[in-house]
Design a protein around this motif. Structure first.
Motif, PDB file in Angstrom:
ATOM      1  N   MET A   1       0.811  -1.216   0.000  1.00 37.27           N
ATOM      2  CA  MET A   1       0.000   0.000   0.000  1.00 37.27           C
ATOM      3  C   MET A   1       0.843   1.264   0.000  1.00 37.27           C
ATOM      4  SD  MET A   1      -3.195  -0.745  -0.228  1.00 37.27           S
ATOM      5  CE  MET A   1      -3.859   0.870   0.157  1.00 37.27           C
ATOM      6  N   SER A   2       2.151   1.130   0.200  1.00 36.16           N
ATOM      7  CA  SER A   2       3.010   2.314   0.306  1.00 36.16           C
ATOM      8  C   SER A   2       3.070   3.094  -1.001  1.00 36.16           C
ATOM      9  CB  SER A   2       4.418   1.904   0.733  1.00 36.16           C
ATOM     10  OG  SER A   2       4.955   0.934  -0.150  1.00 36.16           O
TER      11      SER A   2
ATOM     12  N   ASN B   1      -2.969   0.242   8.092  1.00 31.80           N
ATOM     13  CA  ASN B   1      -4.166  -0.559   8.322  1.00 31.80           C
ATOM     14  C   ASN B   1      -3.784  -2.029   8.422  1.00 31.80           C
ATOM     15  OD1 ASN B   1      -6.870  -1.058   8.742  1.00 31.80           O
ATOM     16  ND2 ASN B   1      -7.455  -0.931   6.604  1.00 31.80           N
ATOM     17  N   ALA B   2      -4.702  -2.799   8.970  1.00 33.89           N
ATOM     18  CA  ALA B   2      -4.603  -4.253   9.026  1.00 33.89           C
ATOM     19  C   ALA B   2      -6.023  -4.761   9.186  1.00 33.89           C
ATOM     20  CB  ALA B   2      -3.737  -4.707  10.198  1.00 33.89           C
ATOM     21  N   TYR B   3      -6.293  -5.972   8.747  1.00 40.60           N
ATOM     22  CA  TYR B   3      -7.662  -6.475   8.880  1.00 40.60           C
ATOM     23  C   TYR B   3      -7.717  -7.988   8.735  1.00 40.60           C
ATOM     24  CZ  TYR B   3      -7.457  -6.311   3.718  1.00 40.60           C
ATOM     25  OH  TYR B   3      -7.088  -6.468   2.413  1.00 40.60           O
TER      26      TYR B   3
ATOM     27  N   LEU C   1      -1.948  -7.457   6.455  1.00 39.73           N
ATOM     28  CA  LEU C   1      -1.226  -6.307   6.993  1.00 39.73           C
ATOM     29  C   LEU C   1      -0.780  -5.418   5.846  1.00 39.73           C
ATOM     30  CD1 LEU C   1       1.162  -7.728   9.743  1.00 39.73           C
ATOM     31  CD2 LEU C   1      -0.281  -5.721  10.008  1.00 39.73           C
ATOM     32  N   TRP C   2      -1.015  -4.104   5.971  1.00 36.46           N
ATOM     33  CA  TRP C   2      -0.450  -3.176   5.004  1.00 36.46           C
ATOM     34  C   TRP C   2       1.042  -3.031   5.265  1.00 36.46           C
ATOM     35  CZ3 TRP C   2      -4.067   1.674   4.228  1.00 36.46           C
ATOM     36  CH2 TRP C   2      -5.297   1.236   3.713  1.00 36.46           C
TER      37      TRP C   2
ATOM     38  N   GLU D   1       0.697   6.629  16.873  1.00 35.37           N
ATOM     39  CA  GLU D   1       1.377   6.635  15.575  1.00 35.37           C
ATOM     40  C   GLU D   1       0.371   6.658  14.424  1.00 35.37           C
ATOM     41  OE1 GLU D   1       4.408   6.954  12.969  1.00 35.37           O
ATOM     42  OE2 GLU D   1       4.559   7.002  15.159  1.00 35.37           O
ATOM     43  N   LEU D   2      -0.728   5.932  14.570  1.00 31.33           N
ATOM     44  CA  LEU D   2      -1.792   5.969  13.561  1.00 31.33           C
ATOM     45  C   LEU D   2      -2.343   7.385  13.408  1.00 31.33           C
ATOM     46  CD1 LEU D   2      -3.758   2.700  14.429  1.00 31.33           C
ATOM     47  CD2 LEU D   2      -2.697   3.212  12.228  1.00 31.33           C
ATOM     48  N   THR D   3      -2.487   8.073  14.522  1.00 30.09           N
ATOM     49  CA  THR D   3      -2.999   9.441  14.508  1.00 30.09           C
ATOM     50  C   THR D   3      -2.053  10.379  13.781  1.00 30.09           C
ATOM     51  OG1 THR D   3      -4.134   9.085  16.623  1.00 30.09           O
ATOM     52  CG2 THR D   3      -3.764  11.358  15.952  1.00 30.09           C
ATOM     53  N   VAL D   4      -0.770  10.312  14.128  1.00 27.33           N
ATOM     54  CA  VAL D   4       0.223  11.189  13.507  1.00 27.33           C
ATOM     55  C   VAL D   4       0.354  10.882  12.022  1.00 27.33           C
ATOM     56  CG1 VAL D   4       2.670  11.809  13.458  1.00 27.33           C
ATOM     57  CG2 VAL D   4       1.508  11.478  15.652  1.00 27.33           C
TER      58      VAL D   4
END
Length: 422
Positions: free
Chosen positions: A237-238, A245-247, A259-260, A381-384
């Motif tokens: 995804m980069s 993200n992960a799911y 996992l991304w 870290e997700l927020t930033v």
């Protein structure tokens, strides 16, 4: 009728836009509530002043554009009927073929194309903002490829569904909605089974997780939760985004843990394990199947209410709009309009259920990993990284958020640590 529509559309949409602008840019207070100040949930403790400013700007613009675009689809459907485009689409289909199995998919294609073109500017501006603020790394050509791919996949599915639906409307005037709902059940299950292995790979490259040591730890978590998985997938995804993200999705033999690569690149190992424990929690608590059950129930209510509203609308307005029967394909914009309005009205309930499920998954993950520091660190870290607004305005939270706010999630995790120490 056309002049009234244009006049009232400009007046009402203009007022709506003005109120939205005032709400997001003047009335919303971006400050931190007193109870969160100085905690791990306070963005001032883990974001620089520049990051905080950028996150507030980016979130405000994106939220404003999202709400600005919300009623545009309704306006398009109304306009298509009032200006007679639905009749033109129908007549064009009749010229191409005398068979409804050709006419209906062609009508869906014309309506979908017009709607996509008219809504494209909002989508493009949102994409440009994402690029300018460093969230999206995707080239315009790649983005357009994904947009066109989504369009054709969406058209194909809708062409099949609408063709079947309008055949049912013609044959079963009073029970079409019930038969349609019964047919939707296996379709929804089939799509849930198909999504991970057929649709998702059309957009991104999936491969085995290269870090075998990490994969073994994730599979150990999965085994403890009785998830039947023998590999973890890494998706590239980069090249499209800096978000993480992960799911876990799919059912049966098509279940996948994903996992991304952005998540792998930016989080520490224990933080990745917490994120995966959260996703595993969804599986353990049967959220995938509850989502399916919820979709089936919502489809039942939606079709039932649409049946009654569509009949009333056709009787009340159909003749002025050029159709007198529900089964006339020219009524499709009215059908779409009713469905989208019902979906919007139901969204606060659906999102509240989703937020509750996400909070449960957070609690499951922290109980499973017993690593509060990693949990808090991963969300920070997700927020930033995504320039997320940790405390969005109430309108955004209740009408667009399927997760608790980052402030609520981090605060809960920090308090969990304190309660354990006591």
């Amino acid at each position: 009728m056309k002049k009234k529509f244009i006049t009232w559309t400009f007046i009402l949409y203009g007022l709506y836009s003005l109120v939205l602008g005032l709400y997001f840019f003047q009335w919303s207070n971006p400050g931190v509530p007193p109870e969160y100040e100085g905690t791990a949930a306070d963005p001032a403790t883990f974001m620089t002043a520049m990051e905080l400013e950028l996150s507030q700007e980016y979130s405000t613009y994106q939220n404003f554009l999202s709400f600005l675009g919300e009623p545009l689809e309704w306006i398009v459907y109304l306009g298509v009927m009032i200006f007679g485009a639905s009749i033109v689409f129908k007549q064009f289909g009749e010229k191409v073929s005398r068979f409804r199995i050709i006419q209906i998919p062609l009508f869906v294609l014309l309506l979908s194309t017009l709607t996509s073109i008219l809504l494209f500017p909002i989508d493009y501006v949102k994409r440009r903002l994402s690029v300018e603020y460093g969230i999206s790394t995707q080239s315009f050509s790649s983005w357009m490829r994904d947009e066109l791919l989504s369009f054709w996949i969406g058209w194909l599915m809708m062409a099949v569904l609408i063709t079947v639906l309008y055949f049912l409307m013609k044959k079963f005037e009073k029970r079409w909605w019930l038969i349609a709902w019964l047919l939707m059940i296996p379709f929804l299950i089939f799509m849930m089974y198909l999504q991970p292995v057929v649709i998702d790979p059309l957009y991104n490259d999936f491969g085995e997780l290269q870090d075998k040591q990490l994969e073994e730890k994730i599979l150990t978590l999965a085994d403890e939760a009785d998830i039947p998985a023998d590999r973890v997938y890494e998706v590239n995804m980069s090249e499209k985004t800096n978000s993480m993200n992960a799911y876990v999705n799919g059912i049966g033999s098509n279940l996948r843990i994903v996992l991304w690569d952005t998540t792998l690149n930016r989080l520490q190992e224990n933080e990745v394990l917490f994120i995966m424990a959260h996703e595993i929690g969804h599986y353990v608590m049967n959220h995938l199947y509850w989502n399916l059950a919820g979709a089936i129930f919502a489809t039942f209510l939606g079709l039932l209410v649409t049946y009654h509203l569509l009949r009333w609308s056709v009787r009340r307005y159909g003749e002025k709009l050029g159709f007198t029967k529900v089964s006339d394909i020219a009524s499709l914009p009215m059908f779409y309009l009713i469905l989208t309005l019902l979906s919007f009205l139901a969204s606060p309930v659906e999102l509240a259920i989703s937020r509750n499920a996400e909070a449960d998954a957070d609690r499951y993950a922290i109980e499973m990993t017993q690593d509060t520091e990693a949990a808090v660190g991963s969300f920070q870290e997700l927020t930033v990284n995504g320039l997320s607004d940790v405390d969005p305005p109430a309108l955004v939270k209740y009408l667009r958020y399927g997760h608790p706010t980052m402030m609520e999630r981090i605060y809960m995790l920090e308090n969990y640590e304190l309660s354990e120490e006591e």
